[in-house]
Write a protein that holds these residues in place. Sequence first.
Motif, PDB file in Angstrom:
ATOM      1  N   PRO A 179       1.078  -1.299   0.043  1.00  0.00           N
ATOM      2  CA  PRO A 179      -0.118   0.065  -0.111  1.00  0.00           C
ATOM      3  C   PRO A 179       0.871   1.476  -0.119  1.00  0.00           C
ATOM      4  O   PRO A 179       1.988   1.349   0.548  1.00  0.00           O
ATOM      5  CB  PRO A 179      -0.903  -0.180   1.339  1.00  0.00           C
ATOM      6  N   ALA A 180       0.304   2.216  -0.373  1.00  0.00           N
ATOM      7  CA  ALA A 180       1.157   3.572  -0.708  1.00  0.00           C
ATOM      8  C   ALA A 180       1.675   3.977   0.723  1.00  0.00           C
ATOM      9  O   ALA A 180       2.678   4.708   0.912  1.00  0.00           O
ATOM     10  CB  ALA A 180       0.277   4.463  -1.208  1.00  0.00           C
ATOM     11  N   GLU A 181       0.809   4.051   1.693  1.00  0.00           N
ATOM     12  CA  GLU A 181       1.168   4.235   3.092  1.00  0.00           C
ATOM     13  C   GLU A 181       2.424   3.482   3.648  1.00  0.00           C
ATOM     14  O   GLU A 181       3.298   4.069   4.117  1.00  0.00           O
ATOM     15  CB  GLU A 181       0.185   4.444   4.044  1.00  0.00           C
ATOM     16  N   GLN A 182       2.508   2.286   3.402  1.00  0.00           N
ATOM     17  CA  GLN A 182       3.693   1.382   3.694  1.00  0.00           C
ATOM     18  C   GLN A 182       4.708   1.707   3.017  1.00  0.00           C
ATOM     19  O   GLN A 182       6.162   2.120   3.373  1.00  0.00           O
ATOM     20  CB  GLN A 182       3.198  -0.006   3.700  1.00  0.00           C
ATOM     21  N   LEU A 183       4.456   2.098   1.575  1.00  0.00           N
ATOM     22  CA  LEU A 183       5.720   2.254   0.813  1.00  0.00           C
ATOM     23  C   LEU A 183       6.136   3.558   1.036  1.00  0.00           C
ATOM     24  O   LEU A 183       7.492   3.810   1.384  1.00  0.00           O
ATOM     25  CB  LEU A 183       5.144   2.267  -0.587  1.00  0.00           C
ATOM     26  N   SER A 184       5.389   4.631   1.525  1.00  0.00           N
ATOM     27  CA  SER A 184       6.019   6.010   1.941  1.00  0.00           C
ATOM     28  C   SER A 184       6.804   5.808   3.080  1.00  0.00           C
ATOM     29  O   SER A 184       7.792   6.399   3.123  1.00  0.00           O
ATOM     30  CB  SER A 184       4.864   7.045   2.289  1.00  0.00           C
ATOM     31  N   ALA A 185       6.162   4.977   4.149  1.00  0.00           N
ATOM     32  CA  ALA A 185       6.981   4.879   5.361  1.00  0.00           C
ATOM     33  C   ALA A 185       8.329   4.330   5.178  1.00  0.00           C
ATOM     34  O   ALA A 185       9.395   4.703   5.551  1.00  0.00           O
ATOM     35  CB  ALA A 185       6.285   3.964   6.380  1.00  0.00           C
ATOM     36  N   ALA A 186       8.346   3.189   4.164  1.00  0.00           N
ATOM     37  CA  ALA A 186       9.612   2.496   4.023  1.00  0.00           C
ATOM     38  C   ALA A 186      10.719   3.526   3.291  1.00  0.00           C
ATOM     39  O   ALA A 186      12.032   3.385   3.561  1.00  0.00           O
ATOM     40  CB  ALA A 186       9.574   1.416   3.187  1.00  0.00           C
ATOM     41  N   ALA A 187      10.179   4.271   2.581  1.00  0.00           N
ATOM     42  CA  ALA A 187      11.260   5.331   1.510  1.00  0.00           C
ATOM     43  C   ALA A 187      11.450   6.196   2.586  1.00  0.00           C
ATOM     44  O   ALA A 187      12.618   6.706   2.667  1.00  0.00           O
ATOM     45  CB  ALA A 187      10.134   5.786   0.608  1.00  0.00           C
ATOM     46  N   ARG A 188      10.588   6.893   3.522  1.00  0.00           N
ATOM     47  CA  ARG A 188      11.021   7.971   4.423  1.00  0.00           C
ATOM     48  C   ARG A 188      12.192   7.371   5.376  1.00  0.00           C
ATOM     49  O   ARG A 188      13.221   7.822   5.771  1.00  0.00           O
ATOM     50  CB  ARG A 188       9.829   8.513   5.226  1.00  0.00           C
ATOM     51  N   GLY A 189      12.077   6.007   5.742  1.00  0.00           N
ATOM     52  CA  GLY A 189      12.887   5.455   6.488  1.00  0.00           C
ATOM     53  C   GLY A 189      14.507   5.373   6.070  1.00  0.00           C
ATOM     54  O   GLY A 189      15.441   4.943   6.762  1.00  0.00           O
ATOM     55  N   LEU A 190      14.608   5.521   4.819  1.00  0.00           N
ATOM     56  CA  LEU A 190      15.827   5.383   4.046  1.00  0.00           C
ATOM     57  C   LEU A 190      16.042   6.942   3.880  1.00  0.00           C
ATOM     58  O   LEU A 190      17.249   7.279   3.287  1.00  0.00           O
ATOM     59  CB  LEU A 190      15.692   4.720   2.805  1.00  0.00           C
ATOM     60  N   GLY A 191      15.529   7.798   4.141  1.00  0.00           N
ATOM     61  CA  GLY A 191      15.718   9.178   4.248  1.00  0.00           C
ATOM     62  C   GLY A 191      15.384   9.798   2.757  1.00  0.00           C
ATOM     63  O   GLY A 191      15.867  10.935   2.448  1.00  0.00           O
ATOM     64  N   ILE A 192      14.535   9.302   2.080  1.00  0.00           N
ATOM     65  CA  ILE A 192      13.997   9.807   0.825  1.00  0.00           C
ATOM     66  C   ILE A 192      12.846  10.948   1.117  1.00  0.00           C
ATOM     67  O   ILE A 192      11.998  10.677   2.068  1.00  0.00           O
ATOM     68  CB  ILE A 192      13.225   8.775  -0.004  1.00  0.00           C
ATOM     69  N   SER A 193      13.101  12.155   0.636  1.00  0.00           N
ATOM     70  CA  SER A 193      12.203  13.384   0.646  1.00  0.00           C
ATOM     71  C   SER A 193      11.601  13.658  -0.825  1.00  0.00           C
ATOM     72  O   SER A 193      12.036  13.052  -1.758  1.00  0.00           O
ATOM     73  CB  SER A 193      13.069  14.372   1.141  1.00  0.00           C
ATOM     74  N   GLY A 194      10.768  14.409  -0.736  1.00  0.00           N
ATOM     75  CA  GLY A 194      10.178  14.688  -2.031  1.00  0.00           C
ATOM     76  C   GLY A 194      10.985  15.203  -2.768  1.00  0.00           C
ATOM     77  O   GLY A 194      11.005  15.534  -4.205  1.00  0.00           O
ATOM     78  N   THR A 195      12.390  16.167  -2.555  1.00  0.00           N
ATOM     79  CA  THR A 195      13.337  16.618  -3.324  1.00  0.00           C
ATOM     80  C   THR A 195      14.379  15.863  -3.684  1.00  0.00           C
ATOM     81  O   THR A 195      15.510  15.947  -4.138  1.00  0.00           O
ATOM     82  CB  THR A 195      13.730  17.789  -2.732  1.00  0.00           C
ATOM     83  N   SER A 196      14.424  14.473  -2.877  1.00  0.00           N
ATOM     84  CA  SER A 196      15.511  13.548  -3.276  1.00  0.00           C
ATOM     85  C   SER A 196      15.654  12.920  -4.741  1.00  0.00           C
ATOM     86  O   SER A 196      14.630  13.031  -5.518  1.00  0.00           O
ATOM     87  CB  SER A 196      15.492  12.380  -2.218  1.00  0.00           C
ATOM     88  N   THR A 197      16.853  12.441  -5.056  1.00  0.00           N
ATOM     89  CA  THR A 197      17.134  11.737  -6.317  1.00  0.00           C
ATOM     90  C   THR A 197      17.487  10.298  -5.680  1.00  0.00           C
ATOM     91  O   THR A 197      18.384  10.002  -4.949  1.00  0.00           O
ATOM     92  CB  THR A 197      18.136  12.468  -7.112  1.00  0.00           C
ATOM     93  N   VAL A 198      16.964   9.340  -6.071  1.00  0.00           N
ATOM     94  CA  VAL A 198      17.409   7.980  -5.826  1.00  0.00           C
ATOM     95  C   VAL A 198      17.922   7.252  -6.960  1.00  0.00           C
ATOM     96  O   VAL A 198      17.284   7.217  -8.055  1.00  0.00           O
ATOM     97  CB  VAL A 198      15.717   7.406  -5.373  1.00  0.00           C
ATOM     98  N   VAL A 199      18.846   6.720  -6.597  1.00  0.00           N
ATOM     99  CA  VAL A 199      19.587   5.824  -7.726  1.00  0.00           C
ATOM    100  C   VAL A 199      19.746   4.332  -6.962  1.00  0.00           C
ATOM    101  O   VAL A 199      20.201   4.263  -5.826  1.00  0.00           O
ATOM    102  CB  VAL A 199      21.024   6.181  -8.039  1.00  0.00           C
ATOM    103  N   ALA A 200      19.170   3.355  -7.735  1.00  0.00           N
ATOM    104  CA  ALA A 200      19.180   1.900  -7.353  1.00  0.00           C
ATOM    105  C   ALA A 200      20.064   1.258  -7.956  1.00  0.00           C
ATOM    106  O   ALA A 200      20.377   1.295  -9.110  1.00  0.00           O
ATOM    107  CB  ALA A 200      18.004   1.330  -7.401  1.00  0.00           C
ATOM    108  N   TYR A 201      20.821   0.346  -7.405  1.00  0.00           N
ATOM    109  CA  TYR A 201      21.555  -0.771  -7.895  1.00  0.00           C
ATOM    110  C   TYR A 201      21.859  -2.089  -7.404  1.00  0.00           C
ATOM    111  O   TYR A 201      20.843  -2.288  -6.460  1.00  0.00           O
ATOM    112  CB  TYR A 201      23.212  -0.279  -7.913  1.00  0.00           C
ATOM    113  N   ASP A 202      22.115  -2.922  -8.038  1.00  0.00           N
ATOM    114  CA  ASP A 202      22.073  -4.321  -7.863  1.00  0.00           C
ATOM    115  C   ASP A 202      23.478  -5.115  -7.877  1.00  0.00           C
ATOM    116  O   ASP A 202      24.443  -4.665  -8.742  1.00  0.00           O
ATOM    117  CB  ASP A 202      21.256  -5.125  -8.749  1.00  0.00           C
TER     118      ASP A 202
END
Length: 288
Positions: A75-98
Amino acid sequence: MDPRTAADTAAPLEPPGPVVTTAWLAEHLHDPRLVLVDASSVLNRTEEAIPGALLLDLDGPFSDSSADLPHTLPPAEQLSAAARGLGISGTSTVVAYDARGIFASARVWWLLRAAGFDRVAVLDGGLPAWTAEGRPTAAHAAPPAEPGDVELTARPGFFADAEDVARALRDPAATVLDARSAGRFAGTEPEPRPGLRPGHMPGAVNLPYTRLQGPDGRLLPLPELRARLAACAPEGHRLVTTCGSGLTACVLALGAHLTGRDDVRVYDGSWAEWGRPGPRPVVGPDGS
């Protein structure tokens, strides 16, 4: 000391596209606007990380714990909380790698875009490309003490369910692309999850996600990407991508997006759902 001025860091850091190079990441690695995440699956995760990278658990907070399928859309609420826990803000840029090149990282790109966050990209070639160039590594960073403030809202049209897939299989203007290996598609290789039927959906087309990458794990040049997709799905077809559990289907979605094909949905349940014993039709190893 970071030489950027306050004005530099006040404006968002715009990635050059949905895929960034190791050179771009190295240039911006210490930018405070960047949130770097290691999205490697548990089976592929290593202790070695790109400096500053946070672990993003696609089997944990970034999946729906109430679902009986692996790492499905939360759910969007859970996804928002998980993203915030990683320090993601509305002005962040996220780069994912594997740790495997481009495997699970595309899932982060797809998830965040499906939740209204567009400033996200995948590192081309992932950790192997980074280390092959002799770039530095470190242990994973600890989550930030101060959470981010991002608020995510689900966007329609990014994910498909089993009924959407069934309709696409009947639609002459649609193609269902299966990102699993040729052996798993044919049913001659065992499925990694017990209890699933071998084979594929009738009418689906096999395009292993590795076919969109070169030997170094980087994505192929755009003309080659376009040709490989067009050989499986004519231009103008809407696409539904599927795989074993919704991870590498996002690699096909990424390749399609790069070539300008945006009428794409990812089947979240993928073979983990469709391949269960039940009424969904399956073409098995004997062709029936």
